[in-house]
Design an enzyme around this catalytic site. Structure first.
Site, short mmCIF file in Angstrom:
data_model
loop_
_atom_site.label_atom_id
_atom_site.label_comp_id
_atom_site.label_asym_id
_atom_site.label_seq_id
_atom_site.Cartn_x
_atom_site.Cartn_y
_atom_site.Cartn_z
N GLY A 15 -3.87 31.59 -33.54
CA GLY A 15 -5.50 31.71 -33.89
C GLY A 15 -4.88 34.06 -33.53
N LEU A 42 -4.76 19.19 -28.37
CA LEU A 42 -5.48 19.58 -27.35
C LEU A 42 -6.11 18.56 -26.96
CD1 LEU A 42 -6.39 23.54 -26.45
CD2 LEU A 42 -4.55 21.78 -25.48
N ALA A 65 -8.99 27.13 -29.34
CA ALA A 65 -10.28 26.92 -28.87
C ALA A 65 -10.91 26.05 -30.63
CB ALA A 65 -11.28 27.67 -28.08
N THR A 67 -14.03 27.50 -32.35
CA THR A 67 -14.63 28.61 -31.93
C THR A 67 -15.91 29.21 -33.03
OG1 THR A 67 -12.93 29.47 -33.13
CG2 THR A 67 -12.22 29.86 -30.73
N THR A 106 -15.04 33.10 -22.79
CA THR A 106 -16.12 33.79 -23.51
C THR A 106 -17.31 34.54 -22.74
OG1 THR A 106 -17.59 33.38 -25.35
CG2 THR A 106 -17.51 31.72 -24.41
N TYR A 130 -21.29 26.08 -28.52
CA TYR A 130 -20.49 26.04 -28.05
C TYR A 130 -20.02 27.21 -26.70
CZ TYR A 130 -16.85 30.66 -28.59
OH TYR A 130 -15.54 31.25 -27.73
N LYS A 134 -17.53 25.75 -23.17
CA LYS A 134 -16.05 27.17 -23.38
C LYS A 134 -16.85 26.33 -22.25
CE LYS A 134 -13.82 29.28 -24.87
NZ LYS A 134 -12.38 28.66 -25.37
N TRP A 155 -16.17 39.18 -28.77
CA TRP A 155 -15.86 40.00 -29.57
C TRP A 155 -14.59 40.25 -30.51
CZ3 TRP A 155 -20.69 43.26 -30.62
CH2 TRP A 155 -22.01 42.64 -30.10
N1 LIG Z 1 -13.60 35.13 -31.46
C1 LIG Z 1 -13.77 35.94 -30.81
O1 LIG Z 1 -14.68 36.48 -30.86
C2 LIG Z 1 -14.31 35.44 -29.21
C3 LIG Z 1 -13.22 33.92 -28.75
N2 LIG Z 1 -13.10 34.18 -27.47
C4 LIG Z 1 -12.16 32.81 -26.52
O2 LIG Z 1 -10.84 33.44 -27.29
C5 LIG Z 1 -10.02 32.18 -27.82
C6 LIG Z 1 -8.65 33.05 -28.53
O3 LIG Z 1 -9.61 32.87 -29.50
P1 LIG Z 1 -9.76 33.03 -31.03
O4 LIG Z 1 -8.17 33.75 -30.57
O5 LIG Z 1 -10.70 34.11 -31.84
O6 LIG Z 1 -9.60 32.06 -32.00
P2 LIG Z 1 -9.04 31.67 -33.43
O7 LIG Z 1 -10.29 31.01 -33.94
O8 LIG Z 1 -8.49 32.97 -33.66
O9 LIG Z 1 -7.47 30.44 -32.81
C7 LIG Z 1 -8.07 29.27 -32.17
C8 LIG Z 1 -6.68 28.54 -32.22
O10 LIG Z 1 -7.30 27.47 -31.53
C9 LIG Z 1 -6.07 26.07 -32.17
N3 LIG Z 1 -7.13 24.59 -32.54
C10 LIG Z 1 -8.31 24.36 -32.31
N4 LIG Z 1 -8.01 23.39 -32.08
C11 LIG Z 1 -6.85 22.73 -31.58
C12 LIG Z 1 -6.39 21.41 -31.25
N5 LIG Z 1 -7.42 20.48 -31.25
N6 LIG Z 1 -5.42 21.26 -30.35
C13 LIG Z 1 -5.24 22.47 -30.50
N7 LIG Z 1 -5.08 23.32 -30.88
C14 LIG Z 1 -6.26 23.81 -31.37
C15 LIG Z 1 -6.52 26.32 -33.66
O11 LIG Z 1 -5.03 26.04 -34.46
P3 LIG Z 1 -5.20 26.24 -36.39
O12 LIG Z 1 -4.72 27.47 -36.34
O13 LIG Z 1 -4.56 24.42 -36.69
O14 LIG Z 1 -6.43 25.53 -36.39
C16 LIG Z 1 -6.38 27.83 -33.61
O15 LIG Z 1 -4.81 28.74 -33.49
C17 LIG Z 1 -10.40 31.25 -27.58
O16 LIG Z 1 -10.84 30.89 -26.25
C18 LIG Z 1 -12.24 31.28 -28.05
O17 LIG Z 1 -13.04 30.66 -27.25
C19 LIG Z 1 -14.11 34.65 -26.56
C20 LIG Z 1 -13.99 35.69 -26.75
C21 LIG Z 1 -14.76 35.77 -28.01
C1 LIG Z 2 -21.72 38.45 -40.97
C2 LIG Z 2 -23.59 38.86 -40.42
C3 LIG Z 2 -23.43 39.30 -39.04
N1 LIG Z 2 -24.48 39.21 -38.91
C4 LIG Z 2 -25.15 38.56 -36.89
C5 LIG Z 2 -25.07 37.51 -37.00
C6 LIG Z 2 -24.66 37.19 -35.81
O1 LIG Z 2 -25.69 37.92 -34.76
C7 LIG Z 2 -23.49 38.26 -34.87
C8 LIG Z 2 -22.16 38.15 -35.27
O2 LIG Z 2 -21.51 37.38 -35.96
P1 LIG Z 2 -20.09 36.79 -35.92
O3 LIG Z 2 -20.58 34.87 -36.89
O4 LIG Z 2 -19.51 36.84 -37.24
O5 LIG Z 2 -19.83 36.87 -34.86
P2 LIG Z 2 -20.06 35.08 -33.62
O6 LIG Z 2 -18.93 34.27 -34.29
O7 LIG Z 2 -21.73 35.34 -33.01
O8 LIG Z 2 -18.89 36.19 -33.16
C9 LIG Z 2 -18.65 35.29 -31.04
O9 LIG Z 2 -17.84 34.41 -31.68
C10 LIG Z 2 -17.20 33.78 -30.62
C11 LIG Z 2 -15.86 32.26 -30.58
C12 LIG Z 2 -17.66 34.14 -29.36
O10 LIG Z 2 -16.83 33.74 -28.01
C13 LIG Z 2 -18.25 35.69 -29.01
O11 LIG Z 2 -17.19 36.23 -28.11
C14 LIG Z 2 -18.55 36.31 -30.39
O12 LIG Z 2 -17.84 36.71 -31.09
O13 LIG Z 2 -23.82 39.09 -36.93
C15 LIG Z 2 -25.23 39.88 -39.46
O14 LIG Z 2 -26.25 40.62 -38.81
N2 LIG Z 2 -25.17 40.06 -40.65
C16 LIG Z 2 -23.76 39.81 -41.36
O15 LIG Z 2 -23.56 40.15 -42.32
#
Ligand SMILES: NC(=O)C1=CN([C@@H]2O[C@H](COP(=O)(O)OP(=O)(O)OC[C@H]3O[C@@H](n4cnc5c(N)ncnc54)[C@H](OP(=O)(O)O)[C@@H]3O)[C@@H](O)[C@H]2O)C=CC1
Ligand SMILES: Cc1cn([C@H]2C[C@H](O)[C@@H](COP(=O)(O)OP(=O)(O)O[C@H]3O[C@@H](C)C(=O)[C@@H](O)[C@H]3O)O2)c(=O)[nH]c1=O
Length: 298
Positions: A15, A42, A65, A67, A106, A130, A134, A155
């Site tokens: 991830g 997990l 996670a 996500t 998150t 979600y 979390k 974000w």
């Molecule tokens: N993305 C965001 O904007 C934000 C993320 N977070 C939190 O930060 C953390 C990291 O996020 P991010 O790196 O973006 O996540 P990603 O979606 O990029 O990666 C998530 C990872 O979790 C793995 N995964 C999902 N399900 C399982 C499972 N059942 N067993 C083992 N592994 C699993 C995925 O595996 P696979 O590679 O096979 O898909 C992937 O490698 C998360 O806890 C998320 O909730 C918090 C705020 C914002």
């Molecule tokens: C693609 C797009 C999104 N949006 C809006 C939708 C939404 O309100 C906001 C963000 O969109 P996204 O769906 O990319 O982001 P989102 O999946 O909501 O991102 C979140 O992911 C999880 C995992 C977290 O934990 C959060 O911190 C946060 O980063 O932007 C637009 O207004 N125009 C667009 O063209």
């Protein structure tokens, strides 16, 4: 002879945050283990037990996670399995092994109604599945292993996997005009910077059994709406003529899940307890744009 290597388990190593943890700078005596999904699911207690039987881990970092924020609304059981039951199983395994667990959470645990940035003691009230899943994971980690840190971030962007920055670059290259919400405010944060903070916390917890524990916020400094974030991405990138980015409201952009209008996070606590000082998100974003550019010109 005693094992002088310190084994650290990283879940979700493919991830955004997991990949950056694998690329981060660690001391020479630390050996990272990032099992594939086949080796570690997990949601499967047996796969966790098998891993712990095979290796004497010194710490576990859990960025894995579910996500997909909108999809989670219709996929409740799957979201809770990964985001709540998985962390509970890890808390149990790490507690039994007597080692620290560092868990990633998150900003979406908040409902966005606060006037300013949220600190760690502010009340949580997730708006969607979600965030609720979390939050359940946070509670399971805290109660299952007191020697734990829950690191909330927000974000997340990086050069890898799916994220808002990469979505904007993709759709912005194909469309002369984009519409992006300007009434949701938060803190864009680099996955590499989160990884660096996690390394600091993990090393401290491994080195010192009385190291601080509990909930911490880590985001890059500064703030933006999604619209401001998009505008800045296009202003900094040089690959194509930037699109016009219209500022719209949340009501103009219906999504399956509700999102907080304000999810800014305050970071004073992590600076006080771990000496972690976030840098501005714009600076971190420039690093990611440079990495993406280097990838396309390679
Ligand atoms: N993305 C965001 O904007 C934000 C993320 N977070 C939190 O930060 C953390 C990291 O996020 P991010 O790196 O973006 O996540 P990603 O979606 O990029 O990666 C998530 C990872 O979790 C793995 N995964 C999902 N399900 C399982 C499972 N059942 N067993 C083992 N592994 C699993 C995925 O595996 P696979 O590679 O096979 O898909 C992937 O490698 C998360 O806890 C998320 O909730 C918090 C705020 C914002
Ligand atoms: C693609 C797009 C999104 N949006 C809006 C939708 C939404 O309100 C906001 C963000 O969109 P996204 O769906 O990319 O982001 P989102 O999946 O909501 O991102 C979140 O992911 C999880 C995992 C977290 O934990 C959060 O911190 C946060 O980063 O932007 C637009 O207004 N125009 C667009 O063209």
């Amino acid at each position: 002879m005693a094992d002088t290597v310190r084994h650290v388990l990283i879940t979700g190593g493919a991830g955004q945050v997991g990949l950056e943890l694998m690329r981060a700078r660690w001391p020479d005596d630390v050996r990272l283990h990032a099992p594939t999904r086949d080796e570690l699911d997990l949601t499967d207690a047996d796969s966790i037990t098998r891993l712990f039987q095979a290796t004497p881990f010194a710490a576990v970092i859990n960025p894995a996670a579910y996500t997909a924020v909108d999809k989670a609304e219709d996929d409740v059981a799957a979201a809770f399995a990964v985001n709540a039951i998985g962390p509970a199983l890890l808390a149990e395994a790490t507690q039994r092994a007597g080692i620290p667990l560092i868990h990633v959470s998150t900003d979406y645990v908040f409902d966005g109604s606060a006037p300013g940035a949220y600190d760690e003691s502010d009340p949580v009230a997730p708006l969607g599945v979600y965030g609720a899943s979390k939050l359940a994971g946070e509670l399971a980690v805290r109660s299952g292993n007191p020697r734990s840190v829950v690191l909330r971030t927000a974000w997340v962007f990086s050069a890898h996997r799916a994220n808002f920055l990469k979505t904007m670059l993709r759709v912005g290259a194909q469309n002369p005009t984009l519409r992006v919400v300007a009434d949701q405010r938060g803190c864009p944060t680099s996955a590499a910077d989160i990884a660096e903070a996690l390394v600091t916390i993990a090393l401290r917890m491994m080195n010192d059994p009385s190291a601080p524990n509990g909930t911490y916020h880590f985001v890059n400094s500064g703030e933006a709406t999604w619209h401001e974030f998009a505008a800045r991405i296009f202003a900094e990138q040089t690959a194509f003529t930037p699109p016009v980015v219209d500022a719209i409201t949340t009501a103009d952009y219906p999504t399956r899940a509700r999102r907080p209008a304000n999810s800014r996070l305050a970071t004073a606590r992590i600076t006080r307890d771990f000496g972690v000082r976030p840098r501005p998100w714009e600076e971190a974003m420039r690093d990611v744009l440079a990495e993406l550019k280097a990838e396309t010109t390679r």
